[in-house]
Motif scaffolding. Structure first.
Motif, PDB file in Angstrom:
ATOM      1  N   MET A 136      11.897  42.306  39.678  1.00 18.40           N
ATOM      2  CA  MET A 136      11.177  43.168  38.821  1.00 18.40           C
ATOM      3  C   MET A 136      10.461  44.181  39.541  1.00 18.40           C
ATOM      4  O   MET A 136      10.275  45.445  39.319  1.00 18.40           O
ATOM      5  CB  MET A 136      10.388  42.588  37.656  1.00 18.40           C
ATOM      6  CG  MET A 136      10.525  42.489  36.236  1.00 18.40           C
ATOM      7  SD  MET A 136      12.082  43.338  35.751  1.00 18.40           S
ATOM      8  CE  MET A 136      11.290  44.821  35.025  1.00 18.40           C
ATOM      9  N   THR A 137       9.793  43.795  40.760  1.00 21.37           N
ATOM     10  CA  THR A 137       9.185  44.964  41.568  1.00 21.37           C
ATOM     11  C   THR A 137      10.006  45.692  42.051  1.00 21.37           C
ATOM     12  O   THR A 137       9.728  47.148  42.308  1.00 21.37           O
ATOM     13  CB  THR A 137       8.486  44.117  42.721  1.00 21.37           C
ATOM     14  OG1 THR A 137       7.570  42.906  42.095  1.00 21.37           O
ATOM     15  CG2 THR A 137       7.513  45.114  43.509  1.00 21.37           C
ATOM     16  N   ILE A 138      11.163  45.328  42.551  1.00 20.37           N
ATOM     17  CA  ILE A 138      12.117  46.341  43.203  1.00 20.37           C
ATOM     18  C   ILE A 138      12.416  47.313  42.214  1.00 20.37           C
ATOM     19  O   ILE A 138      12.733  48.531  42.191  1.00 20.37           O
ATOM     20  CB  ILE A 138      13.342  45.627  43.725  1.00 20.37           C
ATOM     21  CG1 ILE A 138      12.950  44.812  44.948  1.00 20.37           C
ATOM     22  CG2 ILE A 138      14.560  46.528  44.093  1.00 20.37           C
ATOM     23  CD1 ILE A 138      14.080  43.771  45.492  1.00 20.37           C
ATOM     24  N   PHE A 139      12.861  46.805  41.000  1.00 18.94           N
ATOM     25  CA  PHE A 139      13.201  47.927  39.687  1.00 18.94           C
ATOM     26  C   PHE A 139      12.027  48.608  39.400  1.00 18.94           C
ATOM     27  O   PHE A 139      12.302  49.903  39.130  1.00 18.94           O
ATOM     28  CB  PHE A 139      13.740  47.025  38.433  1.00 18.94           C
ATOM     29  CG  PHE A 139      14.039  47.839  37.151  1.00 18.94           C
ATOM     30  CD1 PHE A 139      14.952  48.620  37.325  1.00 18.94           C
ATOM     31  CD2 PHE A 139      13.247  47.453  36.190  1.00 18.94           C
ATOM     32  CE1 PHE A 139      14.925  49.628  36.225  1.00 18.94           C
ATOM     33  CE2 PHE A 139      13.381  48.475  35.022  1.00 18.94           C
ATOM     34  CZ  PHE A 139      14.365  49.519  35.144  1.00 18.94           C
ATOM     35  N   ALA A 140      10.937  48.350  39.243  1.00 22.06           N
ATOM     36  CA  ALA A 140       9.885  48.990  38.583  1.00 22.06           C
ATOM     37  C   ALA A 140       9.484  49.941  39.238  1.00 22.06           C
ATOM     38  O   ALA A 140       9.160  50.992  38.850  1.00 22.06           O
ATOM     39  CB  ALA A 140       8.854  47.817  38.005  1.00 22.06           C
ATOM     40  N   THR A 141       9.340  49.837  40.429  1.00 20.35           N
ATOM     41  CA  THR A 141       8.781  50.690  41.583  1.00 20.35           C
ATOM     42  C   THR A 141       9.677  52.014  41.363  1.00 20.35           C
ATOM     43  O   THR A 141       9.454  53.120  41.818  1.00 20.35           O
ATOM     44  CB  THR A 141       8.545  50.493  42.950  1.00 20.35           C
ATOM     45  OG1 THR A 141       9.699  49.413  43.423  1.00 20.35           O
ATOM     46  CG2 THR A 141       7.399  49.324  43.039  1.00 20.35           C
ATOM     47  N   ALA A 143      10.720  53.092  38.872  1.00 15.33           N
ATOM     48  CA  ALA A 143      10.338  53.959  37.483  1.00 15.33           C
ATOM     49  C   ALA A 143       9.532  54.947  37.783  1.00 15.33           C
ATOM     50  O   ALA A 143       9.265  55.672  37.068  1.00 15.33           O
ATOM     51  CB  ALA A 143      10.039  52.786  36.476  1.00 15.33           C
ATOM     52  N   LEU A 178      18.012  50.546  47.129  1.00 17.98           N
ATOM     53  CA  LEU A 178      17.240  48.996  47.059  1.00 17.98           C
ATOM     54  C   LEU A 178      17.800  48.358  45.714  1.00 17.98           C
ATOM     55  O   LEU A 178      18.139  47.133  46.025  1.00 17.98           O
ATOM     56  CB  LEU A 178      15.754  49.102  47.345  1.00 17.98           C
ATOM     57  CG  LEU A 178      15.342  49.518  48.506  1.00 17.98           C
ATOM     58  CD1 LEU A 178      13.922  49.550  48.583  1.00 17.98           C
ATOM     59  CD2 LEU A 178      15.921  48.591  49.775  1.00 17.98           C
TER      60      LEU A 178
END
Lengths: 302, 305
Positions: A136-141, A143, A178
């Motif tokens: 989720m961190t990889i996706f949310a950052t 955003a 990423l």
């Protein structure tokens, strides 16, 4: 009624594969169903509309590249010429930008693979504390709006002496790869049936050899797609490369921005075509893999 | 032996996962924290570089201040930009999901040969660099563009063209996100067993009923993924609204670039980024929460069988 929702777990993956096979095995049934859902006229209209919407702008861009000049309200140009091609090929810096685009795309894809693929394997096949949070961190950052990120990164890069450097541009472009390089290969690794790996292990095959002769070959087609998407993301990146790389590292999309502002539309069209060729070659290569359901699986959070 | 297997099962995967996380934390997480602090008036530390040359910034005397956010919401232009960003994102996402559903249904249940043609067509935007796509689309859709010329020759002259308007941006966003949308929803549709649909047809269910009671419920998650990923991408987009949109109102992705590069106001640019980021994070939370409840429902369903 049992509904095998195979989409969301690696275990029942077989059910997912068999659905398209059903249609393939029984095309007549498919045709019959079509008769109800899409009538002949609607079908034709749909495909024509899609073709016009997608291809119309692109085809007319290609036409513009061979037009002497083409202004409203002429539907087609009256005089044709190749001179814009010569203009573009003669402009200094353009071929240079092609070179830099590819140098960066290859470097970024390779670095991205080294950074992400071990993680993707772990996300796909192992369960460990913090896995979901990591994905989720990889996706949310991703955003956070890019330009806002680049402004803040610029401060960091100044203090690390990375502004205007090759490494700086690689890092900036790496950030846009990423998500595809972790999420999609993770799905590919997860889709390898556990039973196959167990068979190999039962036969006394070591973990490394199992990985290289069972897991990796099965996951390879989807991983290739991730490579292609990362490569395209790097080729496409303009804003960050512009902020960090200028004036030494000018890539094709950065150059295209300058052209849109400074050159006649016909010359821009020529460069647009040149810039699209490598991507189209990739489309040909990837066409048969891209529609694999594991690619879609890549966007599921496991 | 036991120690080794724990290493392979728990610690090594965790370390492997940490590598991209480290890259993300240093080159995205840290800058985001810096940016957020800067919007609250903190101009020290690493923010000193950007603050040194900035115009019109709000500096906190001690502690933090909301002054920069107040300045954002006091500006009627910026409020209009925020509103435009939200409705353009919403509209393009809804249109994209609708079109993707129609195309995915067609590829799954339609004429096989035409379905193949369609599935090549909708993939094309994936391979066209966004700068090129925006340029091609705007020359096609603008008021004196290629489509207007075609329509003009057919005697149709009074149609408003969407190039250089917010609707043009919607067209551009739908065009570029189409491959992603159709790939996800088709894959979801492919996973619905043909037996299930045949059974529905056998008991005389209409297509509309099949769609609403079988296909849509079974494809909630792919649809949700398309909604969230597309909306998050559209919220912060720059190239398409910059090349295809109106001068005012602009999407915030364009406005923040102007505030940074043309007006020298990086703080206001970061305020806009943080606002968009909050909206995007809200959407991502919807994704995670509804994914969790959907999985729980599935688990219950499979237990009851």
């Amino acid at each position: 009624m049992s509904v095998p929702l195979s989409t969301h777990s690696g275990v029942t993956d077989g059910a997912m594969r068999s659905a398209p096979a059903d249609i393939a095995a029984n095309p007549a049934a498919g045709q019959q169903r079509l008769g109800r859902l899409f009538s002949g006229g609607a079908t034709g209209l749909l495909v024509v509309a899609l073709g016009l919407f997608i291809l119309g702008p692109l085809v007319l861009l290609v036409v513009a590249a061979f037009a002497q000049s083409w202004f409203y309200p002429s539907v087609f140009p009256s005089h044709w010429t190749l001179s814009w091609w010569l203009t573009v090929l003669d402009t200094s810096g353009l071929l240079e930008s092609v070179k830099w685009s590819f140098v960066f795309a290859f470097t970024v894809t390779a670095v991205s693979a080294v950074v992400c693929l071990p993680a993707a394997y772990a996300f796909g096949r192992k369960s460990f504390a913090g896995k979901r949070l990591m994905m989720m961190t990889i996706f949310a950052t991703g955003a956070f709006p890019k330009i806002g990120l680049y402004i803040a990164i610029a401060s960091l890069f100044y203090s690390l002496h990375l502004m205007g450097t090759f490494t700086g541009v690689v890092i900036i472009q790496l950030l846009s790869t990423l998500v595809v390089m972790t999420w999609i290969p993770a799905a590919a690794f997860a889709a390898v049936p556990e039973s196959l790996i167990e068979v190999a292990r039962d036969c006394g095959v070591g973990p490394l050899r199992t990985f290289f002769s069972v897991t990796l070959p099965l996951a390879r087609p989807t991983i290739i797609v991730a490579f292609i998407l990362a490569f395209l993301a790097s080729l496409d990146e303009a804003q960050g490369t512009f902020l960090i790389g200028v004036p030494t590292y000018v890539t094709m999309p950065v150059q295209m921005y300058n052209l849109v502002a400074d050159y006649p539309a016909e010359a821009t069209a020529v460069f647009a075509i040149l810039l699209t060729v490598p991507s189209l070659v990739l489309l040909m290569v990837a066409r048969k893999h891209i529609f694999s359901s594991t690619l879609a699986q890549g966007y599921h959070l496991r | 032996m036991r120690g080794r297997s724990r290493l392979a099962e728990g610690i090594l995967p965790f370390l492997a996962g940490c590598v991209p996380i480290l890259v993300v934390l240093v080159f995205t997480g840290l800058p985001i924290v810096l940016a957020v602090l800067y919007t609250f008036g903190d101009t020290g530390g690493l923010n000193a570089t950007v603050a040194a040359v900035a115009q019109h910034q709000v500096v906190a005397k001690d502690g933090l201040t909301l002054g920069a956010y107040r300045a954002f919401f006091d500006s009627s232009d910026l409020r209009a930009d925020l509103w435009a960003t939200l409705w353009i994102t919403g509209l393009s996402t809804v249109i994209l999901v609708a079109v993707a559903w129609v195309l995915a249904l067609f590829v799954r249940f339609g004429n096989r040969r035409l379905g193949h043609v369609a599935s090549t067509l909708y993939l094309i935007p994936m391979f066209i660099p966004v700068v090129i796509a925006s340029y091609a689309l705007v020359t096609f859709w603008e008021a004196n563009g290629r489509l207007a010329a075609l329509l003009n020759s057919a005697g149709i002259t009074h149609l408003g063209m969407p190039g250089y308007t917010s609707l043009g941006v919607v067209i551009g966003l739908v065009w570029t996100e189409l491959p992603f949308g159709v790939i996800l929803i088709s894959a979801g549709l492919q996973s619905v067993p043909a037996v299930l649909i045949d059974a529905g047809r056998d008991v005389g269910a209409s297509w509309v009923r099949l769609l609403w009671q079988v296909l849509v419920p079974l494809n909630k998650i792919p649809t949700l993924i398309v909604l969230i990923f597309t909306a998050v991408g559209a919220l912060g987009s720059f190239t398409i609204p910059d090349l295809m949109g109106a001068n005012s109102p602009q999407m915030l992705g364009v406005a923040m670039t102007d505030y940074y590069q043309s007006y020298g106001e990086p703080q206001m640019a970061e305020v806009m980024s943080v606002i968009i980021f909050l909206v995007a994070l809200g959407l991502s939370c919807i994704y995670v929460v509804s994914l969790r409840s959907e999985k729980r429902r599935q688990a219950m369903r499979s237990e009851s069988n």
